[in-house]
Design a protein around this motif. Structure first.
Motif, PDB file in Angstrom:
ATOM      1  N   PRO A 242      34.419  28.052  34.088  1.00  0.00           N
ATOM      2  CA  PRO A 242      35.009  26.732  33.858  1.00  0.00           C
ATOM      3  C   PRO A 242      35.496  26.515  32.425  1.00  0.00           C
ATOM      4  N   PHE A 243      34.789  27.082  31.448  1.00  0.00           N
ATOM      5  CA  PHE A 243      35.220  26.904  30.055  1.00  0.00           C
ATOM      6  C   PHE A 243      36.567  27.592  29.819  1.00  0.00           C
ATOM      7  N   THR A 244      36.749  28.777  30.420  1.00  0.00           N
ATOM      8  CA  THR A 244      38.035  29.471  30.314  1.00  0.00           C
ATOM      9  C   THR A 244      39.127  28.666  30.991  1.00  0.00           C
ATOM     10  N   VAL A 245      38.836  28.151  32.191  1.00  0.00           N
ATOM     11  CA  VAL A 245      39.813  27.329  32.905  1.00  0.00           C
ATOM     12  C   VAL A 245      40.215  26.134  32.052  1.00  0.00           C
ATOM     13  N   ALA A 246      39.230  25.446  31.495  1.00  0.00           N
ATOM     14  CA  ALA A 246      39.497  24.253  30.697  1.00  0.00           C
ATOM     15  C   ALA A 246      40.324  24.587  29.460  1.00  0.00           C
ATOM     16  N   THR A 247      39.945  25.653  28.769  1.00  0.00           N
ATOM     17  CA  THR A 247      40.669  26.047  27.558  1.00  0.00           C
ATOM     18  C   THR A 247      42.129  26.323  27.861  1.00  0.00           C
ATOM     19  N   ASP A 248      42.386  27.004  28.974  1.00  0.00           N
ATOM     20  CA  ASP A 248      43.760  27.362  29.306  1.00  0.00           C
ATOM     21  C   ASP A 248      44.568  26.169  29.804  1.00  0.00           C
ATOM     22  N   LEU A 249      43.912  25.224  30.479  1.00  0.00           N
ATOM     23  CA  LEU A 249      44.616  23.992  30.851  1.00  0.00           C
ATOM     24  C   LEU A 249      45.034  23.205  29.610  1.00  0.00           C
ATOM     25  N   VAL A 250      44.121  23.078  28.668  1.00  0.00           N
ATOM     26  CA  VAL A 250      44.414  22.334  27.437  1.00  0.00           C
ATOM     27  C   VAL A 250      45.503  23.036  26.623  1.00  0.00           C
ATOM     28  N   SER A 251      45.529  24.387  26.692  1.00  0.00           N
ATOM     29  CA  SER A 251      46.524  25.122  25.914  1.00  0.00           C
ATOM     30  C   SER A 251      47.940  24.721  26.275  1.00  0.00           C
ATOM     31  N   VAL A 326      45.906  32.945  37.610  1.00  0.00           N
ATOM     32  CA  VAL A 326      45.052  33.263  38.755  1.00  0.00           C
ATOM     33  C   VAL A 326      43.714  33.797  38.258  1.00  0.00           C
ATOM     34  N   LEU A 327      42.673  32.977  38.394  1.00  0.00           N
ATOM     35  CA  LEU A 327      41.331  33.338  37.959  1.00  0.00           C
ATOM     36  C   LEU A 327      40.435  33.428  39.188  1.00  0.00           C
ATOM     37  N   THR A 328      40.654  34.479  39.960  1.00  0.00           N
ATOM     38  CA  THR A 328      39.908  34.692  41.203  1.00  0.00           C
ATOM     39  C   THR A 328      39.317  36.094  41.198  1.00  0.00           C
ATOM     40  N   ARG A 329      38.487  36.364  42.192  1.00  0.00           N
ATOM     41  CA  ARG A 329      37.853  37.683  42.273  1.00  0.00           C
ATOM     42  C   ARG A 329      38.898  38.800  42.386  1.00  0.00           C
ATOM     43  N   ASN A 330      39.958  38.540  43.141  1.00  0.00           N
ATOM     44  CA  ASN A 330      41.019  39.528  43.334  1.00  0.00           C
ATOM     45  C   ASN A 330      42.368  38.904  42.950  1.00  0.00           C
ATOM     46  N   PRO A 331      42.647  38.786  41.661  1.00  0.00           N
ATOM     47  CA  PRO A 331      43.843  38.048  41.234  1.00  0.00           C
ATOM     48  C   PRO A 331      45.155  38.651  41.720  1.00  0.00           C
ATOM     49  N   GLU A 348      41.330  36.905  34.059  1.00  0.00           N
ATOM     50  CA  GLU A 348      40.898  36.175  32.868  1.00  0.00           C
ATOM     51  C   GLU A 348      41.286  36.865  31.566  1.00  0.00           C
ATOM     52  N   LYS A 349      41.671  38.155  31.611  1.00  0.00           N
ATOM     53  CA  LYS A 349      42.116  38.833  30.400  1.00  0.00           C
ATOM     54  C   LYS A 349      43.549  38.447  30.043  1.00  0.00           C
ATOM     55  N   THR A 350      44.200  37.723  30.943  1.00  0.00           N
ATOM     56  CA  THR A 350      45.576  37.275  30.750  1.00  0.00           C
ATOM     57  C   THR A 350      45.564  35.752  30.619  1.00  0.00           C
ATOM     58  N   CYS A 351      46.522  35.210  29.904  1.00  0.00           N
ATOM     59  CA  CYS A 351      46.630  33.747  29.846  1.00  0.00           C
ATOM     60  C   CYS A 351      48.084  33.356  29.661  1.00  0.00           C
ATOM     61  N   VAL A 352      48.399  32.115  29.994  1.00  0.00           N
ATOM     62  CA  VAL A 352      49.767  31.615  29.893  1.00  0.00           C
ATOM     63  C   VAL A 352      50.257  31.668  28.453  1.00  0.00           C
ATOM     64  N   SER A 353      49.376  31.440  27.503  1.00  0.00           N
ATOM     65  CA  SER A 353      49.792  31.470  26.105  1.00  0.00           C
ATOM     66  C   SER A 353      50.345  32.832  25.694  1.00  0.00           C
ATOM     67  N   TYR A 354      49.831  33.908  26.308  1.00  0.00           N
ATOM     68  CA  TYR A 354      50.405  35.227  26.041  1.00  0.00           C
ATOM     69  C   TYR A 354      51.875  35.250  26.444  1.00  0.00           C
ATOM     70  N   GLY A 355      52.157  34.700  27.635  1.00  0.00           N
ATOM     71  CA  GLY A 355      53.535  34.661  28.097  1.00  0.00           C
ATOM     72  C   GLY A 355      54.407  33.776  27.231  1.00  0.00           C
TER      73      GLY A 355
END
Length: 442
Positions: A242-251, A326-331, A348-355
């Motif tokens: 959840p912390f990763t999800v939240a951080t990426d939403l705020v980003s 996509v933060l799922t078991r099989n993204p 989770e090793k990828t994020c929108v901010s990278y893009g």
């Protein structure tokens, strides 16, 4: 499909949503005035909107060199590294596009060529954020495509040259750089003035005036996309943090006060903990953009719980979001389950901010559900896919002539039919009455 909303979009219902200015009207006046008065009008609007009226809006090589010299070495090194990532991906895209020729039957040759657009304009925003990355995405991609001449425009920031943006534009390959912002820059590039060459195509994000300018000018020139506010959609199952999800939403929420930031999850626990984490992050005193992100989250943020992964994919496709993380078991399941998105960010090793900033894929992407019918900016947007045809066989030309005569007359296009008749008569020795009469009159 059952949906449980742990956070719903509030929208702006509690605020005055009546536009304070007539954006389409203002933009229309600017375009027409610049079309009529050229550079004189450009200067007038630059003074009015940006308080900027230099002797020349075009930067000289010495201006560019000075801007680069005023950038920290680390900034220049980072720009070069990011641009290498963008270049490698754009080159791979171009390599996937092949010119070809095929002989569909003896003597009938059909071909396709990908031809770069001659003149392109790139708008690089300033304002709240100097978007260096937009220079990589628009200018560099155009040059990889083979565009002969790229003009870059970016506004001054508080009356100053934005050194790092100018460095990025130059290193990306801009042939000319103008320190000029807003709809006046868009209009000048689109219609042409005494000092700014008319372009055939324009790319790059911008504020409401820039977006409206591109909308009104579309057709006179090509554009990349009809852009709206940035969007993020996170897809999560019970394995997501959840912390990763939240951080990426705020980003992404920090982009502006109208950014949709949405979580769809199969786990109520992940959903609840994400809402709590977002609220904690937005309440932090060390997040400089917290006020903007909070406004966006409160008005346009959503957290939705669905019953199954099938429901998750179905709802995600309905959203057709610009960025889908996509933060799922099989993204990688998303590659087959998802059909409507601007770009996917898997695991989770990828994020929108990278893009957005560094990874190399293009960040100019479809918004407002337009991902249902288009992708984002890429090398192919700067190429015209053109066809050619050649018939080298008399037999083939005669056969096509007979076919064309019948097909055209079925549509009541008699003159079209006669072009076919002429070949049928010439190569198949068909006796066609109208040809005999016409030749007798000559």
């Amino acid at each position: 499909m059952t949906r449980q909303y742990l956070k719903e979009r509030a929208g702006l219902s509690g605020q005055n949503t009546t536009p304070s200015v007539d954006v389409p009207g203002i933009v229309r006046d600017v375009i027409e005035t610049i079309r009529r008065d050229g550079d004189k009008a450009v200067r007038k609007y630059s003074e009015k909107f940006d308080k900027w009226s230099p002797q020349s809006f075009k930067l000289s090589q010495s201006d560019i060199d000075a801007a680069i010299a005023n950038c920290p070495k680390q900034t220049i090194d980072d720009i070069k590294e990011v641009q290498q990532n963008v270049r490698l991906f754009a080159e791979a895209q171009k390599a996937s596009l092949k010119d070809f020729e095929v002989e569909i039957k003896p003597g009938v040759h059909l071909g396709q060529k990908n031809i770069p657009i001659d003149h392109v304009g790139a708008y690089i925003p300033g304002g709240r954020y100097p978007l260096l990355a937009s220079a990589h995405m628009t200018i560099l991609t155009a040059k990889v495509a083979g565009v002969k001449h790229v003009i870059g425009c970016t506004p001054p920031i508080n009356g100053q040259i934005p050194n790092s943006t100018i460095a990025a534009m130059h290193l990306a390959g801009a042939d000319e750089i103008f320190l000029l912002g807003g709809v006046q820059a868009v209009a000048a590039m689109a219609v042409g003035t005494e000092s700014i060459q008319k372009v055939d195509f324009m790319a790059g994000p911008g504020n409401a005036f820039v977006a409206e300018g591109k909308r009104q000018l579309f057709g006179q020139i090509g554009i990349d996309l009809f852009a709206g506010p940035t969007e993020i959609l996170v897809l999560a199952d019970k394995t997501a943090d959840p912390f990763t999800v939240a951080t990426d939403l705020v980003s992404q929420a920090e982009h502006g006060p109208d950014t949709p930031a949405v979580l769809i999850t199969t786990s109520p626990e992940v959903g609840r903990k994400t809402v709590d984490a977002v609220n904690r992050l937005l309440g932090s005193s060390d997040l400089s953009t917290a006020a903007i992100a909070k406004t966006s989250w409160e008005a346009f943020g959503e957290v939705i719980v669905v019953d199954s992964m099938d429901d998750l994919w179905q709802l995600a496709n309905q959203y057709a979001s610009e960025h889908v993380q996509v933060l799922t078991r099989n993204p990688r399941d998303a590659l087959t389950k998802m059909t409507n998105y601007g770009a996917l960010f898997l695991g989770e090793k990828t994020c929108v901010s990278y893009g957005d900033k560094v990874i190399g894929t293009n960040h100019v992407l479809p918004t407002r559900t337009t991902a249902r019918y288009t992708g984002g900016l890429w090398v192919g947007k700067y190429l015209k896919t053109c066809t050619y045809q050649e018939v080298t066989s008399e037999q083939a030309s005669g056969d096509l002539g007979r076919l064309c005569g019948r097909a055209a007359r079925a549509e009541n296009f008699e003159a079209h039919a006669r072009s076919g008749d002429l070949r049928a008569a010439q190569y198949m020795k068909d006796n066609i009455e109208w040809i005999q009469k016409a030749k007798a009159r000559l």
